[in-house]
Design a protein around this motif. Structure first.
Motif, short mmCIF file in Angstrom:
data_model
loop_
_atom_site.label_atom_id
_atom_site.label_comp_id
_atom_site.label_asym_id
_atom_site.label_seq_id
_atom_site.Cartn_x
_atom_site.Cartn_y
_atom_site.Cartn_z
N UNK A 376 0.83 -1.20 0.00
CA UNK A 376 0.00 0.00 0.00
C UNK A 376 0.87 1.26 0.00
N UNK A 377 1.94 1.23 0.81
CA UNK A 377 2.82 2.39 0.88
C UNK A 377 3.60 2.58 -0.42
N UNK A 378 3.99 1.47 -1.04
CA UNK A 378 4.71 1.56 -2.31
C UNK A 378 3.84 2.22 -3.36
N UNK A 379 2.57 1.82 -3.42
CA UNK A 379 1.64 2.40 -4.39
C UNK A 379 1.43 3.88 -4.12
N UNK A 380 1.28 4.24 -2.85
CA UNK A 380 1.05 5.63 -2.47
C UNK A 380 2.24 6.51 -2.84
N UNK A 381 3.45 6.05 -2.53
CA UNK A 381 4.66 6.81 -2.84
C UNK A 381 4.88 6.89 -4.35
N UNK A 382 4.68 5.77 -5.04
CA UNK A 382 4.87 5.74 -6.48
C UNK A 382 3.92 6.70 -7.19
N UNK A 383 2.67 6.72 -6.75
CA UNK A 383 1.69 7.65 -7.33
C UNK A 383 2.13 9.10 -7.14
#
Length: 473
Positions: A376-383
């Protein structure tokens, strides 16, 4: 193990999208339909759809409902491969200030340190289990343990490796004081001062530091976004140089997050056996996969004992738990002596802690929740990176692990960019620390293992705005 109620339907939708049953633009069932079909509350269904949107699988259209996302697949650039196969002495102490030494207590999040943040560490589980161990073992924890580690712990680790497809003998396992000690032992078991070894490129600074301490020389092997470690390049290097060992992280490589394909792992093993080169495999991120299945270790395909696999629990539990292991294979006899010379035994309380966690399946339950949070954090940071940074920037979507590897467009003054980030406590790790060359001067690593907050995302936004200003956008 169902930790989130909405997974009862989100997993079905994910599988249907993955198999092509649901196609781009297809309409999904309404909240009410899902609620009635699976007996969930409206809030649980809403949370499930929000989770799928975060992953980029679906999108919401006001007053129309939810639909399978029709976003086009991203264009993936090619990592530079013009790395001359020339061995070099390593002088990397100057980069210490660019990695973990920069952390300060007041920082709300750290994008440069590859360890779990305090809020992601299972503190209650660890401390409660430690207290139980102390009550049960008492003064026995104050004595020496076997230099190669607790037999019970080695047996439990061996069973886990077998479960992952690795044929492992617990008698060939060595418990170490963390992953870097395991790497040190492995390298020292098969090399002498001045030998040439192959390493992946980009390569994490701590690995380069161990290599420097052993006074070894390196040849850098490029990592491909598509398949990971470039085995063809490695084979060419082996034909032209006397390579004594190869060190790599095939599963969720740090810093790129790439997972090497199985056919490439097998091919690497074939090359290493042809030239009789030991493979030293870092599997420290292997348990932190974002897909449905754990990737295979290179060790799984090893039948002649040329692979030494090492890992630790500092990345998956807590950085203060200095406990790792090395599967030394055919090099065990030499490795055992080196371990003894480095210290009689690893902390007994850490060993007994891991025995408890592995016996009770507590470790696997923690990993399940931890992986979900990391994803979830990876997706948030990547976005955030893709939204706020210049349009020609590239940020690779990780398949697991801790980090995102970014590249800024040509024309940006990277010195000015890093100076700005330093002043504003936006602690990315410059690409120059991952190589002895300057090929990654426009790259940097972002770690998402600390607790990501709105403030964290605002820091990324500030860095992105500055990058756009430097580019003149």
């Amino acid at each position: 193990m169902g930790f989130y109620k909405y997974e009862i339907f989100t997993s079905v939708i994910e599988q249907q999208i993955g198999k092509g049953i649901l196609r781009k633009g297809d309409r999904l069932p309404s909240v009410r339909e899902i609620k009635n079909k699976y007996g969930l509350s409206g809030s649980s269904v809403q949370s499930g759809y929000e989770y799928l949107m975060i992953k980029g699988l679906i999108k919401s259209q006001p007053r129309s409902g939810y639909f399978v996302s029709d976003d086009q697949e991203e264009m993936i650039p090619v990592i530079p491969t013009k790395l001359l196969p020339v061995s070099r002495d390593i002088e990397f102490s100057r980069n210490i200030s660019l990695t973990s030494a920069r952390n300060k207590p007041f920082e709300s999040s750290a994008f440069n340190t590859a360890v779990p943040g305090d809020l992601l560490i299972p503190q209650k589980l660890i401390l409660r289990t430690m207290q139980e161990v102390i009550r049960e073992k008492g003064a026995a924890l104050l004595r020496y343990y076997p230099s190669n580690g607790s037999p019970e712990l080695r047996e439990l680790i061996s069973k886990r490796l077998v479960k992952h497809g690795c044929v492992t003998n617990s008698e060939e396992l060595i418990i170490t004081d963390g992953a870097l000690q395991a790497l040190f032992i492995a390298l020292r078991s098969v090399t002498e001062e001045g030998d040439v070894i192959a390493v992946e490129s980009p390569c994490v600074f701590s690995v380069l530091e161990v290599i420097a301490g052993l006074k070894l020389k390196i040849i850098e092997i490029p990592v491909s976004y598509h398949e990971g470690f470039d085995v063809n390049y490695f084979e060419k290097v082996c034909m032209e140089n006397n390579i004594r060992a190869v060190v790599l992280t095939p599963n969720f490589h740090n810093p790129t997050g790439i997972c090497m394909k199985d056919h490439q792992k097998k091919k690497l093993l074939e090359v290493s056996e042809t030239f009789e080169i030991p493979v030293i495999e870092n599997d420290i991120y292997g348990d932190l996969y974002f897909s449905d299945q754990r990737p295979a270790c290179i060790k799984k395909f090893d039948v002649n004992g040329w692979v030494m696999t090492f890992s630790s629990y500092s990345k998956t539990l807590a950085p203060g738990i200095r406990l790792g292991f090395l599967d030394a294979g055919r090099f065990y006899a030499r490795a055992e002596k080196i371990k003894f010379n480095l210290g009689r035994s690893v902390s007994p309380i850490y060993q007994e802690l891991m025995v408890k966690l592995l016996q009770r399946n507590s470790y696997d339950r923690h990993l399940y929740v931890f992986r979900k949070k990391l994803q979830q954090q990876a997706i948030s940071v990547l976005d955030a990176l893709r939204i706020y940074f210049p349009k020609d920037s590239y940020f690779h979507k990780p398949e697991g692990g801790y980090s995102i590897w970014g590249e800024l467009p040509k024309g940006i003054d990277m010195t000015t960019f890093y100076d700005y980030c330093e002043k504003n406590r936006i602690l990315f790790t410059p690409g120059s620390t991952f190589s002895t060359t300057e090929v990654y001067h426009r790259n940097f690593r972002i770690v998402f293992a600390d607790h990501i907050t709105q403030e964290s995302l605002m820091l990324i936004e500030k860095a992105g705005i500055k990058a756009k200003m430097l580019l003149g956008e």
